[in-house]
Design a protein around this motif. Structure first.
Motif, short mmCIF file in Angstrom:
data_model
loop_
_atom_site.label_atom_id
_atom_site.label_comp_id
_atom_site.label_asym_id
_atom_site.label_seq_id
_atom_site.Cartn_x
_atom_site.Cartn_y
_atom_site.Cartn_z
N GLY A 109 1.22 -0.91 -0.16
CA GLY A 109 -0.25 0.17 0.38
C GLY A 109 0.63 1.48 -0.38
N ALA A 118 4.39 -4.91 -8.14
CA ALA A 118 2.48 -3.69 -8.76
C ALA A 118 2.02 -3.82 -7.70
CB ALA A 118 2.30 -3.62 -10.08
N TRP A 119 1.24 -5.51 -7.92
CA TRP A 119 0.37 -6.07 -6.61
C TRP A 119 0.16 -4.93 -5.73
CZ3 TRP A 119 -3.48 -10.85 -9.03
CH2 TRP A 119 -3.86 -9.68 -10.02
N ARG A 121 1.35 -2.82 -4.16
CA ARG A 121 1.64 -1.44 -3.91
C ARG A 121 -0.31 -0.88 -4.27
NH1 ARG A 121 6.34 -0.94 -7.85
NH2 ARG A 121 4.99 -0.19 -9.66
N THR A 122 -1.13 -1.86 -4.69
CA THR A 122 -2.23 -1.90 -5.06
C THR A 122 -3.17 -2.30 -3.79
OG1 THR A 122 -2.72 -3.58 -5.98
CG2 THR A 122 -2.27 -1.88 -7.54
N ARG A 126 -6.68 -7.81 -5.31
CA ARG A 126 -5.82 -8.07 -5.94
C ARG A 126 -3.81 -7.81 -4.85
NH1 ARG A 126 -4.07 -4.14 -11.21
NH2 ARG A 126 -4.51 -2.35 -9.23
N ARG A 127 -4.22 -7.09 -3.95
CA ARG A 127 -2.46 -7.63 -3.48
C ARG A 127 -3.61 -8.46 -2.74
NH1 ARG A 127 -2.49 -2.17 0.23
NH2 ARG A 127 -3.57 -2.82 2.52
#
Length: 227
Positions: A109, A118-119, A121-122, A126-127
């Protein structure tokens, strides 16, 4: 250092164990073929070719029953060590860090860095999936290889029954049979023993330079410390 040398250096752990896996699989195939053909000749039956053995149920069930137990070990270990602890073991997290840990500690996050996946940071699904992706994939590998073991085991078991002029089992009959659970549990118990042994022996024993061991001079009570 050349690009090829750098690649070998940076991936040596996977390459060495991957190569060793292929060599032992070839050895298993050769010895398994010889063993099966010895049994067939003793029963006055026609030996099978290499291709027939490699595509047959005897080879497949022997391979998959070992694969499923290995992936079960990793699946249970990965998820279990989120919450379960062993004082003094490098296989355990520090005693005050049980659980999934904070977003800051996990770098997800708003706490993700520029080089984070990338996942990570989401947010949302998805995270959540990526945060558990290693354990999920190991669980899927376990379930897939266990299913394969049950299917190929049914075929191999029925081949023996037919040679003895006995009626074949259905898949569901075989899954509840003693043969299936004997094959399964003899692998599970050995894998679980290995994990328990590693967790407790690494409290008191050392292997210099290995990340699976604490530094040689670390106290026996040091937990979650790797060498």
């Amino acid at each position: 250092m050349s690009r090829a040398s750098r690649f070998l250096h940076d991936n040596s752990l996977t390459l060495v164990f991957g190569t060793a896996f292929l060599l032992t699989l070839i050895g298993q195939a050769a010895s398994g073929l010889a063993d099966v053909n010895n049994q067939l000749v003793a029963a006055d039956l026609q030996p099978v070719s290499v291709a027939q053995y490699l595509t047959g149920s005897d080879f497949a069930v022997d391979v998959t029953e070992n694969w499923q137990s290995e992936y079960l070990q990793f699946f249970l270990y990965i998820f279990g060590t989120v919450w379960l602890l062993q004082r003094g073991s490098p296989e355990s997290k520090p005693l005050d860090e049980a659980g999934p840990e904070s977003d800051r500690a996990q770098k997800v996050g708003h706490h993700a860095t520029d080089d984070s996946p990338a996942w990570a940071r989401t947010g949302g699904l998805r995270r959540a999936l990526y945060s558990r992706s290693l354990g999920i994939v190991m669980a899927l590998f376990f379930l897939g290889s266990w299913l394969s073991q049950s299917i190929t085991g049914t075929s191999a078991f029925n081949a023996d029954r037919l040679r003895n002029l006995q009626a074949p089992f259905t898949w569901s009959d075989y899954v509840f049979s003693a043969d299936f659970w004997n094959r399964t549990l003899q692998n599970w118990q050995s894998e679980l023993l290995a994990v328990a042994s590693m967790a407790i022996l690494s409290v008191y024993l050392r292997q210099r330079g290995s990340p699976e061991s604490k530094p040689v001079g670390s106290a026996h009570t040091s937990t979650g410390v790797e060498g």
